[in-house]
Write an enzyme that holds these catalytic residues in place. Structure first.
Site, PDB file in Angstrom:
ATOM      1  CB  ALA A   1      -0.964  -0.011   1.185  1.00 39.66           C
ATOM      2  CB  THR A   2       4.225   2.096   1.315  1.00 42.64           C
ATOM      3  OG1 THR A   2       3.903   1.835   2.681  1.00 42.64           O
ATOM      4  CG2 THR A   2       5.188   3.274   1.228  1.00 42.64           C
TER       5      THR A   2
ATOM      6  CG  ASN B   1      -2.846   3.817  10.184  1.00 40.68           C
ATOM      7  OD1 ASN B   1      -3.358   4.723   9.540  1.00 40.68           O
ATOM      8  ND2 ASN B   1      -1.697   3.958  10.795  1.00 40.68           N
TER       9      ASN B   1
ATOM     10  CD  GLN C   1      -5.065  -1.001   9.249  1.00 38.77           C
ATOM     11  OE1 GLN C   1      -5.766  -1.919   9.676  1.00 38.77           O
ATOM     12  NE2 GLN C   1      -3.782  -0.924   9.501  1.00 38.77           N
TER      13      GLN C   1
ATOM     14  CB  ALA D   1      -1.353  -9.399   0.469  1.00 35.68           C
ATOM     15  CG  HIS D   2       1.291  -6.611   5.283  1.00 35.20           C
ATOM     16  ND1 HIS D   2       1.355  -6.187   6.589  1.00 35.20           N
ATOM     17  CD2 HIS D   2       1.528  -5.512   4.524  1.00 35.20           C
ATOM     18  CE1 HIS D   2       1.647  -4.890   6.623  1.00 35.20           C
ATOM     19  NE2 HIS D   2       1.742  -4.465   5.376  1.00 35.20           N
TER      20      HIS D   2
ATOM     21  CB  THR E   1      10.248  -9.743 -12.683  1.00 39.53           C
ATOM     22  OG1 THR E   1      11.195  -9.445 -13.703  1.00 39.53           O
ATOM     23  CG2 THR E   1       9.791 -11.188 -12.794  1.00 39.53           C
TER      24      THR E   1
ATOM     25  CB  CYS F   1       4.039   3.214  10.290  1.00 39.21           C
ATOM     26  SG  CYS F   1       2.700   2.128   9.891  1.00 39.21           S
TER      27      CYS F   1
HETATM   28  C1  LIG Z   1      -0.344  -0.705   6.507  1.00 41.57           C
HETATM   29  C2  LIG Z   1      -0.849   0.536   5.875  1.00 41.57           C
HETATM   30  C3  LIG Z   1      -0.189   1.111   4.789  1.00 41.57           C
HETATM   31  C4  LIG Z   1       1.122   0.589   4.272  1.00 41.57           C
HETATM   32  O1  LIG Z   1       0.961  -0.622   3.625  1.00 41.57           O
HETATM   33  P1  LIG Z   1       2.223  -1.511   3.244  1.00 41.57           P
HETATM   34  O2  LIG Z   1       1.654  -2.597   2.392  1.00 41.57           O
HETATM   35  O3  LIG Z   1       2.762  -2.009   4.554  1.00 41.57           O
HETATM   36  O4  LIG Z   1       3.184  -0.658   2.520  1.00 41.57           O
HETATM   37  C5  LIG Z   1      -0.747   2.225   4.211  1.00 41.57           C
HETATM   38  N1  LIG Z   1      -1.880   2.761   4.669  1.00 41.57           N
HETATM   39  C6  LIG Z   1      -2.543   2.254   5.715  1.00 41.57           C
HETATM   40  C7  LIG Z   1      -3.810   2.876   6.175  1.00 41.57           C
HETATM   41  C8  LIG Z   1      -2.044   1.119   6.354  1.00 41.57           C
HETATM   42  O5  LIG Z   1      -2.689   0.627   7.408  1.00 41.57           O
END
Ligand SMILES: *Cc1c(COP(=O)(O)O)cnc(C)c1O
Length: 383
Positions: free
Chosen positions: A74-75, A157, A185, A206-207, A245, A330
């Site tokens: 997501a970053t 978050n 989130q 995904a995580h 890739t 974070c």
């Molecule tokens: C975890 C999070 C991110 C970052 O996602 P990553 O996949 O860890 O880079 C961005 N925005 C929100 C709101 C998040 O909770």
């Protein structure tokens, strides 16, 4: 020593089914090839796995497969959305909020400064109202003729509050500004439909939903007015929006995680809500605790609270058997009080004492009861 994980908002464990599928896409016996290899069957098979995964992840958010761009998380999706859209302009205005994830705030700070590409954009940071919400009315008031992009998160978050993105998209109807939503989130916690919400761009990963770290996606609505300029050059993968890739194992893991979430979204929501409410009822009974999360407009798995009469850092350190966080993971390198809780109007002391509990698929009632017993014991000693 009993350890209880209550930090699902930081990351989730990978579901066993997900790990299994991933393992099948790594070794010589497995589907390991480069999905961009066009000259042999190995490559075609990998490409097929990636494209099936694209369909699955698209379904999770009500998108079409051609609207999914794979990223590293997501970053990166947030960076691609903001920088990628604004690269089409020399100047203009952006609306976001002061309670966004750092991946949004730092990217907005970056585009505020002038560069070789543009003159620097004006950025309005909306402040949450007294309920901790960003509203459509605030967006309406901040909107300018030259607003290029509105970027607001679905679920915060730190506190879990949910933004009414659909109402915001209605405010933007008839305006050229694009709407981006950081929904990292939200997936796996809420049912999400990009069409119903009316967004042009959405970041997911995904995580936070029982998939692997290091894989995400940016939804890019297929329309001529939604143009995203690539930020990572090299080969023109992903319809020219993101080269590199494709990580087949990560991508099929993401898709499996999406499939599991979709198979039981109502059950997941109910499970999380019940455990979160059980936790809150127990904490409330202890007294001297303030709920920072919204009571109704909140993700079902989040609970952010502040305990009065104790130092937040000491409390957290004393609760060593609970995996919980102050503020978001974070920011846990910094000891400044949470900027989100401060934006909510909490005094420094209470913002410092903010603790985030987040439950998930594998949390049990016994975990909650253990957490409550630990908190009771530690508070009695500290207060
Ligand atoms: C975890 C999070 C991110 C970052 O996602 P990553 O996949 O860890 O880079 C961005 N925005 C929100 C709101 C998040 O909770």
């Amino acid at each position: 020593m009993n350890l209880v994980y209550l930090d699902y908002a930081a990351t989730t464990p990978v579901a066993a089914e997900v790990a299994q599928v991933m393992a099948q896409h790594l070794t010589l016996e497995g589907n390991f090839a480069n999905p961009a290899s066009r000259s042999h069957r190995f490559g075609w098979q990998a490409e097929e796995a990636v494209e099936n995964a694209r369909i699955q992840v698209a379904k999770l958010i009500g998108a079409s497969n051609r609207e999914i761009v794979w990223t590293s998380g997501a970053t990166e999706s947030n960076n691609l959305a903001i920088k990628g859209v604004l690269e089409g302009f020399e100047s203009g205005h952006v609306i976001t909020s002061s309670i966004e994830h750092k991946a949004i705030l730092d990217t907005c700070a970056y585009v505020q400064a002038s560069s070789s590409k543009h003159d620097g954009f004006d950025v309005t940071y909306l402040e949450p109202d007294e309920e901790g919400l960003i509203t459509a009315q605030q967006v309406q008031q901040a909107l300018r003729a030259d607003t290029r992009l509105v970027s607001l998160m679905l679920v915060n978050n730190e506190i879990g509050n949910v933004t009414d993105i659909k109402a915001i998209s209605k405010v933007l109807a008839g305006h050229d500004a694009l709407l981006h939503c950081d929904a990292a989130q939200g997936t796996g916690k809420l049912a999400i439909d990009v069409v119903d919400m009316g967004v042009d761009l959405m970041s997911i990963c995904a995580h936070k939903m029982y998939g692997p770290k290091g894989i995400g996606a940016l939804y890019v609505r297929k329309a001529p007015e939604v143009r995203v300029h690539q930020q990572i050059h090299g080969g023109g993968h992903e319809r020219g929006m993101r080269s590199g890739t494709l990580a087949t194992h990560q991508i099929v893991g993401f898709a499996k995680a999406a499939e599991l979430v979709m198979a039981n979204i109502d059950g997941e929501i109910e499970h999380n809500r019940q455990l979160r409410d059980r936790l809150w009822q127990g904490l409330e009974a202890l007294g001297g605790v303030q709920r920072n999360s919204h009571v109704t407009q909140c993700s079902p798995n989040h609970l952010n609270v502040s305990f009065s009469g104790v130092d937040g850092e000491i409390l957290l350190a004393s609760l060593a058997q609970l995996a919980i966080s102050s503020g978001s993971a974070c920011n846990s390198a910094s000891v400044a009080p949470s900027y989100v809780l401060k934006a909510l109007g909490l005094a420094d002391e209470m913002a410092h004492a903010g603790i985030r509990f987040s439950v998930g698929r594998y949390t049990t009632e016994a975990d909650i009861d253990f957490a409550l017993a630990e908190i009771t014991r530690v508070l009695a000693a500290l207060r």
